[in-house]
Design a protein around this motif. Sequence first.
Motif, mmCIF file in Angstrom:
data_model
loop_
_atom_site.group_PDB
_atom_site.id
_atom_site.type_symbol
_atom_site.label_atom_id
_atom_site.label_comp_id
_atom_site.label_asym_id
_atom_site.label_seq_id
_atom_site.Cartn_x
_atom_site.Cartn_y
_atom_site.Cartn_z
ATOM 1 N N PHE A 1 0.818 -1.316 -0.009
ATOM 2 C CA PHE A 1 -0.077 -0.023 -0.046
ATOM 3 C C PHE A 1 0.637 1.365 0.032
ATOM 4 C CE2 PHE A 1 -3.486 -2.607 1.849
ATOM 5 C CZ PHE A 1 -4.349 -2.490 0.660
ATOM 6 N N THR A 2 2.050 1.198 0.675
ATOM 7 C CA THR A 2 2.896 2.496 0.551
ATOM 8 C C THR A 2 3.579 2.338 -0.879
ATOM 9 O OG1 THR A 2 4.577 1.178 1.732
ATOM 10 C CG2 THR A 2 3.161 2.635 3.029
ATOM 11 N N LEU A 3 4.120 1.408 -1.362
ATOM 12 C CA LEU A 3 5.080 1.420 -2.529
ATOM 13 C C LEU A 3 4.290 1.395 -3.818
ATOM 14 C CD1 LEU A 3 7.695 -0.814 -1.276
ATOM 15 C CD2 LEU A 3 7.904 1.519 -1.559
ATOM 16 N N LEU A 4 3.217 0.612 -3.951
ATOM 17 C CA LEU A 4 2.600 0.572 -5.352
ATOM 18 C C LEU A 4 2.271 1.711 -6.018
ATOM 19 C CD1 LEU A 4 0.953 -3.103 -5.070
ATOM 20 C CD2 LEU A 4 2.970 -2.396 -6.264
ATOM 21 N N PRO A 5 1.349 2.627 -5.243
ATOM 22 C CA PRO A 5 0.938 3.903 -5.727
ATOM 23 C C PRO A 5 2.137 4.774 -6.629
ATOM 24 C CG PRO A 5 0.072 3.491 -3.723
ATOM 25 C CD PRO A 5 1.129 2.560 -3.874
ATOM 26 N N PHE A 6 3.336 4.462 -6.075
ATOM 27 C CA PHE A 6 4.260 5.531 -6.562
ATOM 28 C C PHE A 6 5.195 4.733 -7.648
ATOM 29 C CE2 PHE A 6 3.267 6.490 -2.034
ATOM 30 C CZ PHE A 6 2.836 7.879 -2.552
ATOM 31 N N LEU A 7 5.007 3.826 -8.023
ATOM 32 C CA LEU A 7 5.777 2.869 -9.059
ATOM 33 C C LEU A 7 6.176 3.519 -10.268
ATOM 34 C CD1 LEU A 7 5.030 -0.916 -8.628
ATOM 35 C CD2 LEU A 7 7.120 0.315 -7.859
ATOM 36 N N GLY A 8 5.183 4.251 -10.709
ATOM 37 C CA GLY A 8 5.438 4.793 -12.149
ATOM 38 C C GLY A 8 5.774 6.181 -12.151
ATOM 39 N N LEU A 9 6.049 6.711 -10.894
ATOM 40 C CA LEU A 9 6.033 8.244 -11.100
ATOM 41 C C LEU A 9 7.621 8.714 -11.233
ATOM 42 C CD1 LEU A 9 4.040 9.040 -7.753
ATOM 43 C CD2 LEU A 9 3.638 9.411 -10.147
ATOM 44 N N THR A 10 8.639 7.826 -11.288
ATOM 45 C CA THR A 10 10.072 8.236 -11.624
ATOM 46 C C THR A 10 10.244 7.811 -13.041
ATOM 47 O OG1 THR A 10 10.424 8.000 -9.275
ATOM 48 C CG2 THR A 10 12.236 8.209 -10.570
ATOM 49 N N ASP A 11 10.801 8.697 -13.901
ATOM 50 C CA ASP A 11 11.516 8.436 -15.192
ATOM 51 C C ASP A 11 12.699 7.697 -14.917
ATOM 52 O OD1 ASP A 11 9.229 9.200 -16.296
ATOM 53 O OD2 ASP A 11 9.684 11.104 -16.811
#
Length: 95
Positions: A19-29
């Motif tokens: 829940f803390t990591l999955l929402p931010f997976l695609g945010l960094t190029d």
Amino acid sequence: MKLSSRSTLLLLLLLISAFTLLPFLGLTDYHTKGEPREAIVAVSMLQSDNWILPTNNGEDIAYKPPMFHWAIALSSLCREKLPNIPPACRRHWPP
């Protein structure tokens, strides 16, 4: 539900991590950082058979230890193909 058992605690830890990591997976190029540069060095190692002194665009990069580049090149050899180079790095691609 007992929280004292190890399997329940492990499941709780995995759920909190997800829940803390999955929402931010695609945010960094990844192609804006140093990964493409390292991949290009590994590709030049494979193409020139120069495993001792890594080069980037024909210039030596002796200030960095080559172990990471060796690992990339060896994993590419094991997969029998070269790593994909993102379009943002193709201007740095060795001729």
